[in-house]
Design a protein around this motif. Sequence first.
Motif, PDB file in Angstrom:
ATOM      1  N   PHE A  99      42.103  33.711  38.410  1.00 17.98           N
ATOM      2  CA  PHE A  99      42.784  34.825  37.746  1.00 17.98           C
ATOM      3  C   PHE A  99      41.852  36.035  37.702  1.00 17.98           C
ATOM      4  CE2 PHE A  99      44.740  31.008  36.097  1.00 17.98           C
ATOM      5  CZ  PHE A  99      46.089  31.314  36.146  1.00 17.98           C
ATOM      6  N   LYS A 102      43.525  41.813  36.534  1.00 22.26           N
ATOM      7  CA  LYS A 102      44.902  42.312  36.475  1.00 22.26           C
ATOM      8  C   LYS A 102      45.897  41.240  36.037  1.00 22.26           C
ATOM      9  CE  LYS A 102      44.424  46.023  39.867  1.00 22.26           C
ATOM     10  NZ  LYS A 102      44.933  46.584  41.165  1.00 22.26           N
ATOM     11  N   SER A 103      45.495  39.970  36.116  1.00 26.77           N
ATOM     12  CA  SER A 103      46.380  38.877  35.722  1.00 26.77           C
ATOM     13  C   SER A 103      46.256  38.528  34.247  1.00 26.77           C
ATOM     14  CB  SER A 103      46.078  37.627  36.560  1.00 26.77           C
ATOM     15  OG  SER A 103      46.269  37.879  37.929  1.00 26.77           O
ATOM     16  N   CYS A 104      45.239  39.076  33.584  1.00 31.82           N
ATOM     17  CA  CYS A 104      44.946  38.696  32.204  1.00 31.82           C
ATOM     18  C   CYS A 104      45.227  39.852  31.244  1.00 31.82           C
ATOM     19  CB  CYS A 104      43.493  38.252  32.075  1.00 31.82           C
ATOM     20  SG  CYS A 104      43.075  36.840  33.151  1.00 31.82           S
ATOM     21  N   THR A 198      52.538  41.837  34.003  1.00 30.67           N
ATOM     22  CA  THR A 198      51.086  41.969  33.989  1.00 30.67           C
ATOM     23  C   THR A 198      50.690  43.141  34.890  1.00 30.67           C
ATOM     24  OG1 THR A 198      50.725  40.511  35.890  1.00 30.67           O
ATOM     25  CG2 THR A 198      50.853  39.468  33.708  1.00 30.67           C
ATOM     26  N   GLY A 200      48.961  42.905  37.319  1.00 31.29           N
ATOM     27  CA  GLY A 200      49.019  42.400  38.689  1.00 31.29           C
ATOM     28  C   GLY A 200      50.432  42.283  39.224  1.00 31.29           C
ATOM     29  N   THR A 202      53.089  40.415  37.786  1.00 30.75           N
ATOM     30  CA  THR A 202      53.828  39.190  37.489  1.00 30.75           C
ATOM     31  C   THR A 202      54.686  39.396  36.250  1.00 30.75           C
ATOM     32  OG1 THR A 202      52.004  37.874  38.389  1.00 30.75           O
ATOM     33  CG2 THR A 202      53.646  36.717  37.049  1.00 30.75           C
ATOM     34  N   CYS A 321      46.200  34.551  30.712  1.00 31.57           N
ATOM     35  CA  CYS A 321      46.278  34.924  32.118  1.00 31.57           C
ATOM     36  C   CYS A 321      47.538  34.346  32.734  1.00 31.57           C
ATOM     37  CB  CYS A 321      45.062  34.415  32.884  1.00 31.57           C
ATOM     38  SG  CYS A 321      43.477  35.090  32.284  1.00 31.57           S
ATOM     39  N   GLY A 323      49.395  34.256  36.645  1.00 40.03           N
ATOM     40  CA  GLY A 323      49.383  34.639  38.060  1.00 40.03           C
ATOM     41  C   GLY A 323      50.320  33.780  38.864  1.00 40.03           C
ATOM     42  N   ASP A 324      49.990  33.613  40.128  1.00 41.01           N
ATOM     43  CA  ASP A 324      50.856  32.856  41.023  1.00 41.01           C
ATOM     44  C   ASP A 324      50.375  31.425  41.220  1.00 41.01           C
ATOM     45  OD1 ASP A 324      52.453  35.100  41.446  1.00 41.01           O
ATOM     46  OD2 ASP A 324      51.124  35.842  43.021  1.00 41.01           O
TER      47      ASP A 324
END
Length: 355
Positions: A99, A102-104, A198, A200, A202, A321, A323-324
Amino acid sequence: MRWTRIAAGAVYAIAGLLVLVTALSAIESNEWWIRIWDFPRVQILVGLAVAAIAIGWIGRRWRWPALGLLALAAAWQVYRILPYTPFASREVAFADDAFDAKSCFSVLSLNVYQYNTDYARTIALIDREDPDILLLLETGSKWAVALEPVLRRYPHRVDRPLDNTYGLMFATRLPMTKGRIGAIIEKETPSVFASLTTRGGTPFNYIGLHPRPPLPGQDTEARDAEIAIAAGRARAMKYPVLAGGDFNDVAWSHTSQLFKRIGGYLDPRIGRGTYPTFPAGYPGFRWPLDHLFFTPEFRVRSLGVGASIGSDHLPVTAVLCLGDTVPDAPAPKVSTEDRKDAREILNEYRETDTH
């Protein structure tokens, strides 16, 4: 000798009371005088241990039957709170290097206590934590005025100040496509619903709750129904869900556990600790009323309970966090019994609401 008998009688009476309230807490009921014993399980467990030591020291007649009952009561309390200790396996993993920043994002949730007038300490907390997501509960009209300068920094907000101890203010600097405050059960106890993203890119959904607590003369039908409906909505949502707020219910209660399973949530406190938040002024008598649940797509980078800032609740802080990555654990399964329990909760509320 006479004082010894008096002391032994007092110890046996206290032990009997502790066993009684433990037995009451095992009953699934929405009566307030039963549900309140869900809250102080840690304190009752400590009391059972102290009573057992005292009976072992000064007790004579009925010593062993009393110790047996105390052991059974203690075993029940341990069974309910054990998941919220470091002796249990963690339900949510820490976020790893997969992560990026940008994901957190950071989260701060706080019941400010409407009659608390020490606005400066809450403002200082917000300045210090600088959260990406902020949920403030019990924000009345005076709180709305006091917090306006600091909340003005957030590009996205939905507020409903109320002077009935159920006002709320939600602010975020994450991209927000939708945000509204609405009532799940009662107009006087609104909740917040938001669709966020997020940095990022998401997407996820946010639910903020503050249902009514069990109080003398006020049973828990409305609170339980609100929690159950919110859980059902979360299960139906397309994207990952983060839910938080002051549920006026402890993490280990039947209602909170049902909320977890129906909503498909995980609890980052499992395997880490109880994270008690209320009442702030009594460190040895706190229990976890303020929650942070999320679906398995999330990871936790940090989780904590802050210092007192003049409210009767302590603030909850976290860095999460999203993400993918593939979830480490599946969402809790919803059993036929869970669905039955949820229907019963809603039916009990409807029956009460029509009277």
